[in-house]
Write an enzyme that holds these catalytic residues in place. Sequence first.
Site, PDB file in Angstrom:
ATOM      1  N   ASP A   1       0.819  -1.212   0.000  1.00  0.00           N
ATOM      2  CA  ASP A   1       0.000   0.000   0.000  1.00  0.00           C
ATOM      3  C   ASP A   1       0.855   1.266   0.000  1.00  0.00           C
ATOM      4  O   ASP A   1       0.306   2.373  -0.046  1.00  0.00           O
ATOM      5  CB  ASP A   1      -0.953   0.013   1.206  1.00  0.00           C
TER       6      ASP A   1
ATOM      7  N   ASP B   1       4.772   8.017   0.341  1.00  0.00           N
ATOM      8  CA  ASP B   1       4.500   7.674   1.737  1.00  0.00           C
ATOM      9  C   ASP B   1       5.767   7.472   2.564  1.00  0.00           C
ATOM     10  O   ASP B   1       6.186   6.363   2.858  1.00  0.00           O
ATOM     11  CB  ASP B   1       3.608   6.433   1.824  1.00  0.00           C
TER      12      ASP B   1
END
Length: 493
Positions: free
Chosen positions: A245, A255
């Site tokens: 993810d 991220d």
Amino acid sequence: MRYHNTYVKLDTRLYNRQLPTPLNNPRAGHFNTQVAEQLGWADDDDLMARWVEIIGGHYVPTEFAPLSMAYAGHQFGQWAGQLGDGRGLLMAQVIDNNDQLQDLHLKGSGLTPYSRMGDGRAVLRSTIREYLCGHALINLGIPSSNALGFVVSDTPVRRERIEAGAAMMRVADSHIRLGHVEWIASFAPDLLGEFTDYMIDTYYPECRDSASPVLAFLESVVTRTARMIADWQLIGFAHGVMNTDNLSITGSTLDFGPFGFMERFNPAWINNHSDHSGRYAFQNQPAIGHWNMNTWLPHFMRLTQAGVTRDSLADCLSVYEPTFMQHYQIGLCQKLGLPHQSASLTLAFEFLTLLEDNLLDYTNSFRSLLALVAPTDFPYEQQLLETMLTELNAEALEVWQDWSTRYLTFIGQQIHLTKQQTIESMRTNNPVYVLRNSMAQHAIDAAEQGQFEEVARLFELLSTPYIVQDIATDLDSRPPMPNAPQLPISCSS
């Protein structure tokens, strides 16, 4: 700005439309004028005047279409089920001045249906780290998300302690992760064909010219991911949490959590203190990239009408290793200013062994080689070289003398590159500055006292990381002592 909100037109099962939850008394942290100009944001007086209100969640322009995305993922190798934007919103999509689609994603925007047990917030500490790291990677030439700016607030956020809530407007070429496809495969498999078409048409339109657009798309994702991770290894960057993810379909770094830039060279370095098994250690990143691709690709087996078979997926995956190896080996040779050939690679790997055996600083050691090749032209690098040599014992000095003699001899015998080309290759592939954890922490400590001058200085420093700068301090190039405890970086942010 040229708005192009297309994600909001997809099936509503893929997201939740919602507004951000305002922060209490948001205040400016730093604003990225370069990104503002790239987006066309700088041309809108209302956006420029109200950027703190927008990032703080108090004002949403009418052209925005805020939504939180649903996705799933494998975390530390285990299926984690539904995840999603737990503290972020895709606020808008725009076409930038380079005619490229960019997502404006507000991180720290409050609770969403995907927050699980979280509070939907981000803290100042992690916001500064991500803000500076995206900027650093972009200017190091590595595909990455960037940011328009960040704010700090009076909203209290509890992590290991009570911290100041913050928010950042992240800018990325896509926020679609491998985990989006994993979510669809598990919870809405009927959307796979439509969503795959969207990914191809939006991010890989050139694949439409292929005999099998889906397979061409999948191979392109594999290729871009391999190249991105090779770039990480070359610059000494460790992502820290390479869950499915956290990987983008465009091969751009996304991220940032417990990331770090290599200082004392240790391939087994674990920069995430929550990674007890070392799954995401620096040396494991290439293999984890392959693992993630191998986990992701089989979900497309449903698209048999598009020519997807088990064998064709294996062919897509098979390009990962040679792509990574070629990109990494070429880059490693360029760091030494050498042509890509076996003799160059031998010298390169011997130099890495010298760094590892003596725990030398990765960035400084490569940069110091400029002083070896051209002693009178690089006074700053001469200091780095002298410092490096003082850290070698008698046995290691003999190894260095033997290696450096063979290296200089090899350069002198070159017919493929002139000496000036060698120097230029070394200068443009070995940065002077990376975002060391100590640098980031120094800026965080000051910011938590309301002082953002150090954030601004580091932002300027990291804008041109391949050039020696007058605004630099000793801290910007000082590694920790050998075997000193590393600053622990956690996933909590």
